[in-house]
Write a protein that holds these residues in place. Structure first.
Motif, PDB file in Angstrom:
ATOM      1  N   ASP A   2      -8.000   5.582   0.003  1.00 15.85           N
ATOM      2  CA  ASP A   2      -8.407   5.776  -1.395  1.00 15.85           C
ATOM      3  C   ASP A   2      -9.329   6.993  -1.532  1.00 15.85           C
ATOM      4  O   ASP A   2     -10.348   6.952  -2.213  1.00 15.85           O
ATOM      5  CB  ASP A   2      -9.069   4.521  -1.956  1.00 15.85           C
ATOM      6  CG  ASP A   2      -8.083   3.372  -2.113  1.00 15.85           C
ATOM      7  OD1 ASP A   2      -6.903   3.629  -2.430  1.00 15.85           O
ATOM      8  OD2 ASP A   2      -8.481   2.210  -1.917  1.00 15.85           O
TER       9      ASP A   2
ATOM     10  N   ALA B 291      -4.272  -0.245  -1.256  1.00 13.57           N
ATOM     11  CA  ALA B 291      -4.876   1.070  -0.997  1.00 13.57           C
ATOM     12  C   ALA B 291      -3.839   2.185  -0.990  1.00 13.57           C
ATOM     13  O   ALA B 291      -2.660   1.970  -0.729  1.00 13.57           O
ATOM     14  CB  ALA B 291      -5.605   1.056   0.333  1.00 13.57           C
ATOM     15  N   GLN B 292      -4.335   3.381  -1.273  1.00 20.21           N
ATOM     16  CA  GLN B 292      -3.548   4.590  -1.058  1.00 20.21           C
ATOM     17  C   GLN B 292      -4.059   5.211   0.228  1.00 20.21           C
ATOM     18  O   GLN B 292      -5.258   5.440   0.381  1.00 20.21           O
ATOM     19  CB  GLN B 292      -3.711   5.583  -2.197  1.00 20.21           C
ATOM     20  CG  GLN B 292      -2.941   6.879  -1.936  1.00 20.21           C
ATOM     21  CD  GLN B 292      -2.962   7.776  -3.129  1.00 20.21           C
ATOM     22  OE1 GLN B 292      -2.393   7.451  -4.159  1.00 20.21           O
ATOM     23  NE2 GLN B 292      -3.632   8.908  -3.013  1.00 20.21           N
TER      24      GLN B 292
ATOM     25  N   MET C 219       0.842  -1.172   0.000  1.00 21.13           N
ATOM     26  CA  MET C 219       0.000   0.000   0.000  1.00 21.13           C
ATOM     27  C   MET C 219       0.887   1.234   0.000  1.00 21.13           C
ATOM     28  O   MET C 219       2.011   1.189   0.500  1.00 21.13           O
ATOM     29  CB  MET C 219      -1.001  -0.033   1.144  1.00 21.13           C
ATOM     30  CG  MET C 219      -0.463   0.159   2.521  1.00 21.13           C
ATOM     31  SD  MET C 219      -1.678  -0.104   3.852  1.00 21.13           S
ATOM     32  CE  MET C 219      -2.189  -1.772   3.591  1.00 21.13           C
TER      33      MET C 219
END
Length: 80
Positions: A54, A69-70, A1
């Protein structure tokens, strides 16, 4: 991530961005603990920061973060 730090969080982390290899979902609480485990100053900032997953604000520390995910770390902003 991918973890992106903004403002005071970047200063506390010593980087603006880092990538963490994750094979499965982790809770926001576990991620925060991992990120701050060897950086005391960052741990303090994370405790009061908003995390965007996100682009959406995490509603609780029990929420799960997907491996790809960000995560954006937004510390409290001062000003008026």
């Amino acid at each position: 991530m991918k973890i992106r730090y903004f403002a005071g969080a970047a200063e506390a982390a010593g980087v603006h961005e880092e990538t963490i290899d994750a094979e499965f979902e982790v809770s926001v609480a576990d991620l925060v603990e991992q990120l701050g485990s060897d950086r005391e100053r960052l741990a303090k900032v994370l405790a009061v920061s908003t995390l965007l997953l996100d682009g959406r604000a995490a509603r609780s520390r029990e929420e799960f973060v997907a491996p790809g995910a960000q995560v954006d770390v937004l510390p409290p902003f001062a000003g008026g």
